[in-house]
Design an enzyme around this catalytic site. Sequence first.
Site, PDB file in Angstrom:
ATOM      1  N   ASP A   1      33.119  59.124  55.303  1.00 54.88           N
ATOM      2  CA  ASP A   1      32.503  59.307  53.985  1.00 54.88           C
ATOM      3  C   ASP A   1      31.161  59.001  53.394  1.00 54.88           C
ATOM      4  O   ASP A   1      30.751  57.865  53.926  1.00 54.88           O
ATOM      5  CB  ASP A   1      33.713  58.972  52.945  1.00 54.88           C
TER       6      ASP A   1
ATOM      7  N   HIS B   1      37.650  77.787  56.300  1.00 56.09           N
ATOM      8  CA  HIS B   1      37.478  77.402  55.012  1.00 56.09           C
ATOM      9  C   HIS B   1      38.852  77.588  53.980  1.00 56.09           C
ATOM     10  O   HIS B   1      39.365  78.774  54.196  1.00 56.09           O
ATOM     11  CB  HIS B   1      36.434  77.996  54.327  1.00 56.09           C
TER      12      HIS B   1
ATOM     13  N   ASN C   1      43.095  65.165  47.569  1.00 53.06           N
ATOM     14  CA  ASN C   1      42.858  65.306  46.329  1.00 53.06           C
ATOM     15  C   ASN C   1      43.134  66.883  45.901  1.00 53.06           C
ATOM     16  O   ASN C   1      42.168  67.756  46.740  1.00 53.06           O
ATOM     17  CB  ASN C   1      41.691  65.035  45.568  1.00 53.06           C
TER      18      ASN C   1
ATOM     19  N   GLY D   1      41.476  65.002  41.215  1.00 50.80           N
ATOM     20  CA  GLY D   1      40.132  64.238  41.500  1.00 50.80           C
ATOM     21  C   GLY D   1      39.395  65.266  42.699  1.00 50.80           C
ATOM     22  O   GLY D   1      38.660  64.540  43.479  1.00 50.80           O
TER      23      GLY D   1
ATOM     24  N   HIS E   1      36.517  72.580  49.396  1.00 51.87           N
ATOM     25  CA  HIS E   1      36.929  72.927  50.621  1.00 51.87           C
ATOM     26  C   HIS E   1      37.930  71.916  51.158  1.00 51.87           C
ATOM     27  O   HIS E   1      37.738  70.637  51.218  1.00 51.87           O
ATOM     28  CB  HIS E   1      35.856  73.023  51.652  1.00 51.87           C
TER      29      HIS E   1
ATOM     30  N   HIS F   1      40.260  69.112  52.392  1.00 51.95           N
ATOM     31  CA  HIS F   1      40.043  67.841  53.198  1.00 51.95           C
ATOM     32  C   HIS F   1      41.043  66.621  52.926  1.00 51.95           C
ATOM     33  O   HIS F   1      41.609  66.747  51.572  1.00 51.95           O
ATOM     34  CB  HIS F   1      38.572  67.494  53.083  1.00 51.95           C
TER      35      HIS F   1
HETATM   36  P1  AMP Z   1      37.021  64.926  46.637  1.00 55.02           P
HETATM   37  O1  AMP Z   1      36.759  64.301  45.664  1.00 55.02           O
HETATM   38  O2  AMP Z   1      38.487  64.742  47.159  1.00 55.02           O
HETATM   39  O3  AMP Z   1      36.625  66.235  46.748  1.00 55.02           O
HETATM   40  O4  AMP Z   1      36.241  64.106  47.844  1.00 55.02           O
HETATM   41  C1  AMP Z   1      35.110  64.317  48.396  1.00 55.02           C
HETATM   42  C2  AMP Z   1      34.444  63.460  49.081  1.00 55.02           C
HETATM   43  O5  AMP Z   1      33.351  63.955  49.994  1.00 55.02           O
HETATM   44  C3  AMP Z   1      33.872  62.195  48.221  1.00 55.02           C
HETATM   45  O6  AMP Z   1      34.425  60.961  48.839  1.00 55.02           O
HETATM   46  C4  AMP Z   1      32.250  62.202  48.527  1.00 55.02           C
HETATM   47  O7  AMP Z   1      32.086  60.849  48.867  1.00 55.02           O
HETATM   48  C5  AMP Z   1      32.382  62.803  49.930  1.00 55.02           C
HETATM   49  N1  AMP Z   1      31.012  63.722  50.278  1.00 55.02           N
HETATM   50  C6  AMP Z   1      30.406  64.295  49.553  1.00 55.02           C
HETATM   51  N2  AMP Z   1      29.159  64.715  50.491  1.00 55.02           N
HETATM   52  C7  AMP Z   1      29.320  64.375  51.270  1.00 55.02           C
HETATM   53  C8  AMP Z   1      28.345  64.253  52.595  1.00 55.02           C
HETATM   54  N3  AMP Z   1      27.465  65.052  52.824  1.00 55.02           N
HETATM   55  N4  AMP Z   1      29.039  63.855  53.785  1.00 55.02           N
HETATM   56  C9  AMP Z   1      30.052  63.044  53.957  1.00 55.02           C
HETATM   57  N5  AMP Z   1      30.865  62.812  52.736  1.00 55.02           N
HETATM   58  C10 AMP Z   1      30.387  63.593  51.703  1.00 55.02           C
HETATM   59 ZN    ZN Z   2      34.229  75.558  53.147  1.00 56.62          ZN
END
Ligand code: AMP
Ligand code: ZN
Length: 116
Positions: A32, A48, A89, A95, A100, A102
């Site tokens: 992250d 996706h 999340n 949150g 997409h 994850h």
């Molecule tokens: P969520 O809030 O569950 O959608 O988590 C999204 C996560 O993606 C957050 O913890 C961000 O810090 C992480 N994130 C956003 N952009 C990037 C990126 N380019 N590379 C790695 N992590 C990212």
């Molecule tokens: Zn996607």
Amino acid sequence: MSEGDCLFCKIANQEIHANVVFEDDKLVAIKDIDPVAPVHILLIPKSHRASLNATTAEDIELLGHIQLTAAAIAKKLNVAEEGYRLLCNCGPAGGQAVMHIHYHLLGGRDLGWPPG
Ligand code: AMP
Ligand code: ZN
């Protein structure tokens, strides 16, 4: 958001650089960019789906694969024994910022409960 504009689709197909810790034909696992724990890995399916709400019975194998892969990564990163958290999340109240699906693998500190 269309798949073409999706940040995690771009990371999964290497249009955007990320720190990849594991990859196979179904998913990519990356560090992250803004970690909230010493171990903070994102497991991102290559195909996706906006969120867990967009999954169907056809995704059972993929969802199981994510969990087994997370457990293997936790072991590799030496947090398996002390414990870790795997979470998804979903939606605004859950949150979710990146639409997409994850999973977050968090470890390396006491995570506390309940989450904020
Ligand atoms: P969520 O809030 O569950 O959608 O988590 C999204 C996560 O993606 C957050 O913890 C961000 O810090 C992480 N994130 C956003 N952009 C990037 C990126 N380019 N590379 C790695 N992590 C990212
Ligand atoms: Zn996607």
